[in-house]
Design a protein around this motif. Structure first.
Motif, PDB file in Angstrom:
ATOM      1  N   UNK A 243      61.050   9.113  74.268  1.00 22.12           N
ATOM      2  CA  UNK A 243      60.181   9.186  73.102  1.00 22.12           C
ATOM      3  C   UNK A 243      58.885   8.412  73.194  1.00 22.12           C
ATOM      4  N   UNK A 244      58.702   7.644  74.261  1.00 28.80           N
ATOM      5  CA  UNK A 244      57.521   6.778  74.371  1.00 28.80           C
ATOM      6  C   UNK A 244      56.652   7.215  75.546  1.00 28.80           C
ATOM      7  N   UNK A 245      55.441   6.637  75.606  1.00 25.10           N
ATOM      8  CA  UNK A 245      54.552   6.943  76.729  1.00 25.10           C
ATOM      9  C   UNK A 245      55.122   6.381  78.025  1.00 25.10           C
ATOM     10  N   UNK A 246      54.901   7.118  79.097  1.00 20.50           N
ATOM     11  CA  UNK A 246      55.354   6.655  80.409  1.00 20.50           C
ATOM     12  C   UNK A 246      54.452   5.526  80.899  1.00 20.50           C
ATOM     13  N   UNK A 247      55.015   4.535  81.620  1.00 18.24           N
ATOM     14  CA  UNK A 247      54.190   3.464  82.188  1.00 18.24           C
ATOM     15  C   UNK A 247      53.361   3.988  83.357  1.00 18.24           C
ATOM     16  N   UNK A 248      52.160   3.418  83.547  1.00 20.25           N
ATOM     17  CA  UNK A 248      51.271   3.864  84.634  1.00 20.25           C
ATOM     18  C   UNK A 248      51.597   3.073  85.910  1.00 20.25           C
TER      19      UNK A 248
END
Length: 371
Positions: A243-248
């Motif tokens: 549900x959250x943004x993926x880490x870069x």
């Protein structure tokens, strides 16, 4: 309940949310199913096959949204669909809200109930409606990566499995979850030299036990990633935070350390991507090149193999759809915590913490709507 199945209109999306077999199961339970004309053709299901199963065929997407109490889809609604969504209508589909703020605001404005496939979660933390598409995307990532490593595709011109006397390609997989595991199986089966990076030691131990000898494991950290990118030919981004943004994990400056023709496939693009340089692409125009590094960032990879993908997805979604249709979304979510965790937006309120944090939106406890 009246269920509507619109035709997917996202670029090159050929999947459909319900098969004729699914129609039969819903009709057996007294529900009404309306399918937009040609909705299943891309997956190999004709209008006649839906009619034989008992569905009513509607001529337009507008008619399908207008008729339905519950909309079953595959991909998130796109801008052309926003105005078709009605207040209190239940939408059961992939949303990936945290990667696209305009969609989030559009669904808040609609007043609909948005239940996202990707955040339906079992007690053990697995994501049953994401798993089948993760399996497809993981396997496809190697298939596509191998193709774009070819010289006519601007790749390094290396065969994934090599040949006797010539070393195979080196494949680096970021994330040891479902996508990463399936990618590793495919790459290993083709004879590549594979390494999987993950933050979880228990997961790395498990993978070390079950994978063939040409798959190695390594703890994921910036130092290890920076060392490996220098000589790996294919890099698969397979990181997921539900549900959250993926880490870069791969930053723009790292591209200069890679060899020209290196291929990066970002399977996490639906959640914003785990490469800093990721931007969503389509099957029509799947790649772009930055610093001589090929980026493949198609946001609906399984849409390229719709027959397999549709069957895999509907096998997983149908039992939940039956619960929602039979009990209504409130009762179904009260009684089944897996479904409750799928609720992201209800009647203009964000009820999933990771979505509210992604865009600094007010968060409302989901139980406010269920009590």
């Amino acid at each position: 309940m009246i269920i509507g199945v619109p035709k997917e209109i996202k670029n090159n999306e050929n999947r459909v949310a319900l098969t004729p077999a699914g129609v039969t199961e819903l009709l057996k339970r007294g529900h009404e199913v309306h399918v937009q004309a040609t909705a299943g053709e891309g997956s190999g299901f004709t209008d006649d096959s839906y009619k034989e199963a008992g569905a009513n065929i509607l001529p337009t997407i507008e008619a399908t949204y207008q008729k339905a109490e519950m909309i079953m889809k595959v991909k998130e609604p796109i801008e052309a669909e926003y105005s078709l969504i009605k207040k209190d209508q239940l939408l059961f589909t992939y949303f990936h809200f945290a990667s696209y703020e305009p969609l989030t605001h559009a669904m808040i404005k609609s007043g609909a109930v948005c239940l996202a496939y990707e955040t339906v979660e079992k007690a053990n933390g697995t994501l049953p409606l994401l798993i089948p598409m993760s399996e497809v995307a993981g396997r496809m990532s190697i298939q596509q990566g191998a193709k774009f490593l070819e010289k006519p595709m601007k790749g390094r011109g290396i065969l994934l499995g090599g040949v006797p006397g010539v070393r195979p390609a080196k494949v680096m997989i970021l994330g040891g979850g479902v996508v990463g595991t399936e990618a590793a199986k495919m790459a290993a089966g083709l004879g590549a030299d594979v390494i999987i990076l993950d933050l979880s030691l228990p997961r790395l131990r498990y993978l070390d036990d079950v994978m063939p000898a040409n798959v190695k494991t390594l703890m994921s950290n910036e130092y290890n990633i920076r060392e490996l990118i220098k000589d790996h030919d294919l890099i698969i981004g397979a990181v997921l935070i539900p549900g959250a943004k993926a880490p870069k994990l791969i930053t723009k400056d790292m591209l200069k350390e890679m060899r020209p023709g290196t291929v990066m496939v970002d399977v996490a693009v639906d959640q914003g991507g785990c490469f800093e340089t990721t931007k969503p692409t389509t099957h029509q125009d799947p790649v772009f090149i930055i610093d001589d590094v090929i980026h493949y960032c198609v946001a609906n990879m399984p849409g390229a193999v719709p027959y397999t993908s549709t069957l895999a997805l509907t096998n997983a979604t149908l039992p939940y759809a039956i619960q929602l249709a039979g009990k209504g979304w409130k009762t179904a979510c009260k009684e089944n915590n897996e479904l409750k965790l799928g609720l992201n937006v209800i009647n203009g309120k964000v009820v999933y913490q990771a979505v509210s944090e992604a865009f600094n939106l007010d968060y409302t406890d989901v139980n406010t709507f269920l009590n």
